[in-house]
Design an enzyme around this catalytic site. Structure first.
Site, short mmCIF file in Angstrom:
data_model
loop_
_atom_site.label_atom_id
_atom_site.label_comp_id
_atom_site.label_asym_id
_atom_site.label_seq_id
_atom_site.Cartn_x
_atom_site.Cartn_y
_atom_site.Cartn_z
N HIS A 40 0.83 -1.20 0.00
CA HIS A 40 0.00 0.00 0.00
C HIS A 40 0.87 1.26 0.00
O HIS A 40 2.05 1.21 0.33
CB HIS A 40 -0.96 0.01 1.20
CG HIS A 40 -0.31 0.15 2.54
ND1 HIS A 40 0.03 1.36 3.10
CD2 HIS A 40 0.08 -0.79 3.45
CE1 HIS A 40 0.58 1.18 4.29
NE2 HIS A 40 0.64 -0.11 4.53
N CYS B 136 3.82 -4.43 6.51
CA CYS B 136 3.36 -4.24 5.14
C CYS B 136 4.52 -3.86 4.21
O CYS B 136 5.60 -3.50 4.65
CB CYS B 136 2.29 -3.15 5.10
SG CYS B 136 0.72 -3.67 5.80
#
Length: 208
Positions: A165, A182
């Site tokens: 992301h 992430c």
């Protein structure tokens, strides 16, 4: 004068690593005194009332050394800015997000062809990004982490709560920070285009 445009070597790497510590450079170190290095030195000099020459003289160097710490091997050679390395063999067929921890890059590949490449960063040693072969199982354009209450725009989830992301923190602070596991992308335009192309079921390979 110590170093200027066109110089290269370990000393230039150390200069760039120290400039990163005080947030004047967000790439590399590359070991080459290039245009971004000239601009970073100018900015550092101007902020401290020194002549904005872009050349590292002894006064500039001493001021920078006083504000920073001795960079270790990780900061000198492994913090990113390198070109993407050769794709892992598992990335050469199908639709794949090929994520390299060694070069800190994400390649979007279709049938062995690289469509786009972007810089990424990963989780800290306490919340490491998992390695292996996964699949995108959920996309969430305006996602907010329920665990950390932080925005995760253009999230493409591939392993539990771990996703590729956009990260505003990465865009602002570079490799001075880390994710909670992430794969962070700093280029919002690039990850927006990627989000539009990736489908649920596409493969994700995270490797060294």
């Amino acid at each position: 004068m110590l170093w200027s445009r066109g110089d290269s070597g370990r000393d230039v790497r150390e200069l760039q690593a120290r400039l990163r510590q005080v947030a004047w450079i967000f790439h590399g170190p590359t070991g080459t005194y290039d245009e971004p290095t000239v601009e970073a030195v100018r900015g550092f000099q101007g902020k401290r009332g020194l002549p904005r020459t872009g050349v590292t003289d002894s006064t500039t160097w001493q001021r920078l050394v006083a504000m920073t710490r001795e960079p270790g091997r990780w900061e000198l050679y492994l913090m990113g800015g390198q070109p993407a390395d050769a794709p892992d063999a598992r990335c050469r067929t199908g639709r794949v997000l090929c994520v390299s921890k060694s070069s800190r890059t994400l390649r979007w590949m279709i049938d062995g062809r690289t469509v786009s490449t972007m810089a990424v960063r990963f989780g800290s040693e306490y919340t490491p990004t998992r390695e292996g072969v996964f699949s995108v199982y959920w996309k969430s354009r305006h996602h907010v982490s329920t665990l950390y209450d932080s925005p995760m725009p253009y999230a493409m989830f591939f392993s539990g709560g771990q996703a590729v992301h956009f990260s505003a923190d990465f865009a602002a602070r570079g490799y001075a920070g880390a994710s909670h596991g992430c794969v962070n992308v700093r280029d919002e335009g690039a990850v927006a285009r990627l989000y539009g192309q990736v489908r649920n079921g596409d493969k994700v390979v995270v490797h060294w």
